[in-house]
Design an enzyme around this catalytic site. Structure first.
Site, PDB file in Angstrom:
ATOM      1  N   ASP A  60      -1.358  -4.407  -3.970  1.00 32.22           N
ATOM      2  CA  ASP A  60      -1.669  -4.219  -5.344  1.00 32.22           C
ATOM      3  C   ASP A  60      -2.793  -2.401  -5.080  1.00 32.22           C
ATOM      4  O   ASP A  60      -3.012  -1.935  -6.266  1.00 32.22           O
ATOM      5  CB  ASP A  60      -2.879  -4.884  -5.936  1.00 32.22           C
ATOM      6  CG  ASP A  60      -4.449  -5.006  -5.194  1.00 32.22           C
ATOM      7  OD1 ASP A  60      -4.759  -4.499  -3.508  1.00 32.22           O
ATOM      8  OD2 ASP A  60      -5.679  -5.550  -5.042  1.00 32.22           O
ATOM      9  N   SER A  61      -2.757  -2.366  -4.556  1.00 30.13           N
ATOM     10  CA  SER A  61      -2.599  -0.254  -4.658  1.00 30.13           C
ATOM     11  C   SER A  61      -2.332   0.563  -4.815  1.00 30.13           C
ATOM     12  O   SER A  61      -2.358   1.137  -6.077  1.00 30.13           O
ATOM     13  CB  SER A  61      -3.547   0.849  -3.548  1.00 30.13           C
ATOM     14  OG  SER A  61      -1.927  -0.174  -3.078  1.00 30.13           O
TER      15      SER A  61
ATOM     16  N   ASP B 159       0.646  -8.142  -1.780  1.00 34.10           N
ATOM     17  CA  ASP B 159      -0.594  -8.194  -2.295  1.00 34.10           C
ATOM     18  C   ASP B 159      -0.647  -9.491  -3.766  1.00 34.10           C
ATOM     19  O   ASP B 159       0.002  -8.979  -4.545  1.00 34.10           O
ATOM     20  CB  ASP B 159      -1.002  -7.055  -2.813  1.00 34.10           C
ATOM     21  CG  ASP B 159      -1.905  -6.800  -1.841  1.00 34.10           C
ATOM     22  OD1 ASP B 159      -2.256  -7.824  -0.673  1.00 34.10           O
ATOM     23  OD2 ASP B 159      -2.789  -5.398  -1.586  1.00 34.10           O
TER      24      ASP B 159
ATOM     25  N   LYS C 213      -0.919 -11.192   0.215  1.00 33.62           N
ATOM     26  CA  LYS C 213      -1.581 -11.329   1.778  1.00 33.62           C
ATOM     27  C   LYS C 213      -2.863 -11.319   0.415  1.00 33.62           C
ATOM     28  O   LYS C 213      -2.239 -11.250  -1.258  1.00 33.62           O
ATOM     29  CB  LYS C 213      -1.667 -10.104   1.835  1.00 33.62           C
ATOM     30  CG  LYS C 213      -2.853  -9.134   2.473  1.00 33.62           C
ATOM     31  CD  LYS C 213      -3.282  -8.136   2.840  1.00 33.62           C
ATOM     32  CE  LYS C 213      -3.304  -7.029   2.143  1.00 33.62           C
ATOM     33  NZ  LYS C 213      -4.154  -6.226   1.208  1.00 33.62           N
TER      34      LYS C 213
ATOM     35  N   GLU D 126      -7.101 -11.255  -0.445  1.00 37.05           N
ATOM     36  CA  GLU D 126      -8.186 -10.905   0.439  1.00 37.05           C
ATOM     37  C   GLU D 126      -9.700 -11.913   0.299  1.00 37.05           C
ATOM     38  O   GLU D 126      -9.905 -13.417  -0.856  1.00 37.05           O
ATOM     39  CB  GLU D 126      -9.020 -10.262  -0.953  1.00 37.05           C
ATOM     40  CG  GLU D 126      -8.014  -8.593  -1.175  1.00 37.05           C
ATOM     41  CD  GLU D 126      -9.081  -8.102  -1.896  1.00 37.05           C
ATOM     42  OE1 GLU D 126      -9.854  -7.970  -2.254  1.00 37.05           O
ATOM     43  OE2 GLU D 126      -8.091  -6.726  -1.839  1.00 37.05           O
TER      44      GLU D 126
ATOM     45  N   GLU E 138      -9.928  -4.008   6.667  1.00 33.33           N
ATOM     46  CA  GLU E 138     -10.269  -3.043   6.324  1.00 33.33           C
ATOM     47  C   GLU E 138     -11.504  -2.210   6.250  1.00 33.33           C
ATOM     48  O   GLU E 138     -13.100  -2.937   6.162  1.00 33.33           O
ATOM     49  CB  GLU E 138      -9.681  -3.228   5.242  1.00 33.33           C
ATOM     50  CG  GLU E 138      -9.690  -1.631   4.042  1.00 33.33           C
ATOM     51  CD  GLU E 138      -9.341  -1.828   2.882  1.00 33.33           C
ATOM     52  OE1 GLU E 138      -8.612  -3.051   2.701  1.00 33.33           O
ATOM     53  OE2 GLU E 138      -9.373  -0.246   1.460  1.00 33.33           O
TER      54      GLU E 138
END
Ligand SMILES: Nc1nc(=O)c2c([nH]1)NC[C@@H]1CN(c3ccc(C(=O)N[C@@H](CCC(=O)O)C(=O)O)cc3)CN21
Ligand SMILES: CC(C)C(=O)C(=O)O
Ligand SMILES: [Mg+2]
Length: 281
Positions: free
Chosen positions: A56-57, A95, A125, A127, A194
């Site tokens: 999502d970056s 993501d 993925k 978080e 991270e």
């Protein structure tokens, strides 16, 4: 004769890496991961990487957003489809964006299933802060390979005030360790760690059965990931954990300057770059 469908003659038997292949790398050869958002970049990275993450970056790197909060499911699907067209061999993981899975297991399953169907990717993925393990278990039990992400969780930085390394005090470190353990127990096939100090990365890597994939989390992890555009010097923004392997921003700048100069001097286009009508007769 086998009734099973055979691959066409001459077709390469190459297949994509799966969640099981990545999981089996725990404690073995480091897992090589990079982000990708488009087909040509995915094609160039594919031969070198075990796993390509459609991060999502992409919101910050490609769309110019100030953080990842504004990224939508539609953006992830579109970039995921492009990466799947470019990559042949690497596992592709998408993501899940902010707001698409936090409400609970059922919301998460509906959105993850949509992403899997519409992109054909091999996994998603999420978080994983405190309380996320129930959702991870729900997804894994229903056939969705899940990669966890603990430590610095960019989707939570608005609540926490900026991108800061995590786990520097023992209370925060043990919280992150238990997030990782819960994510592992829930069945994640790998866990991104991270923005944590080496000591914590080492503790997490020793405690979980899934391979840990570090970003700003030391060499103690089972693999590494970077944002490709950071590594290529295309996104101008280099936190301490990034190593620059190229200066694409400089390459683009030079090429554009040369092109502009050529157009202004009427050196471009030349005859070889020009179409002419047929000569009569
Ligand atoms: N292009 C890009 N690269 C990334 O690595 C990345 C994104 N975007 N977007 C989502 C998150 C955000 N990430 C970030 C962003 C900034 C820092 C950063 O500025 N770190 C500082 C301060 C660390 C501290 O104070 O503890 C550093 O100097 O490392 C770290 C991770 C990692 N992710
Ligand atoms: C940096 C990686 C782990 C990520 O989550 C992203 O690119 O969005
Ligand atoms: Mg991300």
């Amino acid at each position: 004769m086998s009734a099973q469908a055979q691959p066409p003659k001459g077709a390469s038997p190459q297949r994509r890496l799966s969640a099981q292949d990545i999981r089996a790398r725990k404690g073995g050869d480091p897992v090589v991961c990079l982000t990708a958002y488009d087909a040509p970049t995915a094609a160039a990275l594919d031969a070198h990487c075990d796993l390509l993450l459609v991060g999502d970056s992409v919101g910050m790197v490609v769309h110019g957003l100030p953080n990842t909060i504004g990224v939508t499911l539609e953006m992830m699907v579109l970039h995921g489809q492009a990466v799947m067209r470019g990559a042949q061999k690497a596992m592709v993981v998408i993501d899940m964006p902010f707001g698409s899975y936090e409400a609970g297991p059922e919301q998460a399953f509906a959105n993850c299933a949509r992403v899997m169907k519409e992109t054909g990717a091999q996994g998603v993925k999420l978080e994983c802060g405190p309380g996320a393990a129930e959702t991870v278990a729900y997804l894994v039990q229903r056939g969705i390979p899940v990669m966890g992400h603990v430590g610095l969780r960019p989707q939570s930085t608005l609540a926490e005030g900026g991108f800061k390394a995590k786990g520097k005090d023992e209370a925060e470190a043990s919280q992150i360790l238990s997030d990782a353990e819960a994510t592992d127990t829930a069945g994640a096939f790998a866990i991104v760690v991270e923005g944590v100090a080496e000591g914590l990365a080492r503790r997490i890597t020793a405690a979980v059965s899934a391979p840990t994939i570090g970003i700003g989390a030391s060499a103690a992890c089972d693999g590494q990931i970077l944002v490709t555009d950071d590594m290529l010097g295309r996104f101008e923004w280099t936190p301490r954990f990034v190593r620059r392997y190229a200066d694409l921003r400089g390459v683009i700048d030079q090429a554009a300057a040369q092109y502009a100069e050529d157009v202004r001097a009427r050196r471009f286009p030349a005859e070889v770059e020009t179409y002419f009508s047929k000569k009569p007769g």
